[in-house]
Design an enzyme around this catalytic site. Structure first.
Site, PDB file in Angstrom:
ATOM      1  N   ILE A   1       0.868  -1.171   0.000  1.00 37.06           N
ATOM      2  CA  ILE A   1       0.000   0.000   0.000  1.00 37.06           C
ATOM      3  C   ILE A   1       0.909   1.227   0.000  1.00 37.06           C
ATOM      4  CG2 ILE A   1      -2.035  -1.061   1.042  1.00 37.06           C
ATOM      5  CD1 ILE A   1      -1.200  -0.091   3.727  1.00 37.06           C
ATOM      6  N   ASP A   2       0.422   2.304  -0.557  1.00 37.83           N
ATOM      7  CA  ASP A   2       1.255   3.489  -0.743  1.00 37.83           C
ATOM      8  C   ASP A   2       1.781   4.021   0.590  1.00 37.83           C
ATOM      9  OD1 ASP A   2       0.629   3.329  -3.445  1.00 37.83           O
ATOM     10  OD2 ASP A   2      -1.092   4.664  -3.247  1.00 37.83           O
TER      11      ASP A   2
END
Length: 345
Positions: free
Chosen positions: A143-144
């Protein structure tokens, strides 16, 4: 380098190919995935009845004695760092983390340390049995940096292969919570005219496009309808804010999992995420629609308002179905609380 010897006998009615027979019968506690076994065969580390065999397609008979020399996993070139982690679940094969916003998952140019991998190398220590012959955590999804929430990471080769296969088949359950500009409602005629969007029963927005790297900005993803990789996102309104409504808390779930998928798709639909510096920009909100505290909270939100709230998958070793939930982080709770206040006047 130290090594271990894995010995077993081929059971009845084996597959015709050596690699498939070995993958079927290798003891589970050996923690050797099909990929790792194939590499060991090619390296000459596998013996059948005392003879080294390097052809994965070789025939093997029931009762054949298999001996595999497995060298201990190499130490990772990435250094361990004592960084606090919120561990939701951990066993010998995998670990589930609630990642805070601001933490990069894997070292890369510009982020050589302080990452989740650095933290996991310290936290897991000798419990990492090795992924691909290296003592490292197996990252199967990301995930970012500025997105918070749940991640599962493999600690063993078998778990890594099993989890990766589930992500490839799109069978992993992933639900996100996000705060977006506007309200993605089926009553909005504008939204019904956006290519790639449609509505399913229950006022669920479905966004179906192709995604690929942006031609001129390699840090961004772009929506395409020819080429790229297939991507599907579904969106459900949880709560709308403002009078008239100008923002919403939404639940998004992925049928596919592409880089920046939710952020790109929501921007494409005209409902970019609050705080998203890459795809959102700052919108001017009506002074009459929200309380001043809500307007200030939206304008000052320092990251994309996106949280990986639910993660569900089949345990790659035990076969048990697992499902985890992580509550919204404090910054998103505060944002929602301020957006929920009634407008003045």
């Amino acid at each position: 380098m130290a090594s271990r010897l894995v010995e077993f006998v081929i059971a009845e009615d084996p597959p015709k190919r050596l690699d498939k027979a070995v993958a079927r019968d290798v003891p589970e506690e050996a923690s050797l995935s099909r990929t790792r076994l194939a590499r060991l065969i090619e390296e000459g580390s596998l013996h059948v009845d005392g003879v080294a065999v390097t052809d994965p397609k070789a025939r093997v008979a029931e009762g054949a004695a298999i001996a595999i020399t497995v060298e201990d996993a190499d130490e990772s070139h990435i250094g361990p760092e004592d960084i606090p982690l919120e561990v939701i679940f951990e066993d010998d094969d995998l670990i589930v983390i609630n990642k805070p916003a601001g933490m990069v998952v894997h070292p890369a140019p510009g982020s050589p340390n302080g990452t989740l991998v650095n933290a996991l190398l310290h936290h897991c220590g000798d419990s990492l049995s090795g992924v691909g012959g290296v003592k490292r955590p197996g990252i199967v999804h990301r995930i970012d940096k500025e997105t918070s929430g749940l991640l599962v990471v493999a600690k063993s080769d078998v778990a890594h292969q099993g989890l990766a296969a589930q992500f490839e088949r799109h069978t992993v359950e992933r639900y996100y919570r996000a705060v977006c500009y506007g309200v993605p409602d089926s009553n909005d005629p504008r939204l019904r005219g956006v290519k790639g969007t449609s509505f399913e029963p229950g006022n669920i927005l479905k966004i179906t496009t192709q995604l690929a790297r942006h031609k001129h900005d390699r840090q961004r993803q772009a929506v395409l309808f020819d080429g790229g990789r297939h991507a599907i996102t579904r969106v459900r309104i949880v709560e709308a804010f403002g009078t008239p409504e100008v923002a919403a808390l939404v639940e998004c779930w992925l049928e596919t999992g592409r880089t920046h998928q939710i952020r790109v798709h929501m921007a494409h639909a005209g409902h970019s995420l609050v705080g998203d510096p890459t795809y959102g920009g700052k919108r001017k909100l009506s002074q009459k629609a929200l309380n001043p505290a809500g307007i200030a909270a939206v304008g000052g939100f320092a990251r994309q308002a996106l949280h990986a709230a639910v993660l569900g998958f089949e345990h790659p070793v035990s076969g048990e179905m697992m499902r985890f939930e992580a509550p919204l982080p404090q910054d998103m709770e505060d944002l929602i609380a301020k957006l929920s206040r009634p407008a003045l006047g």
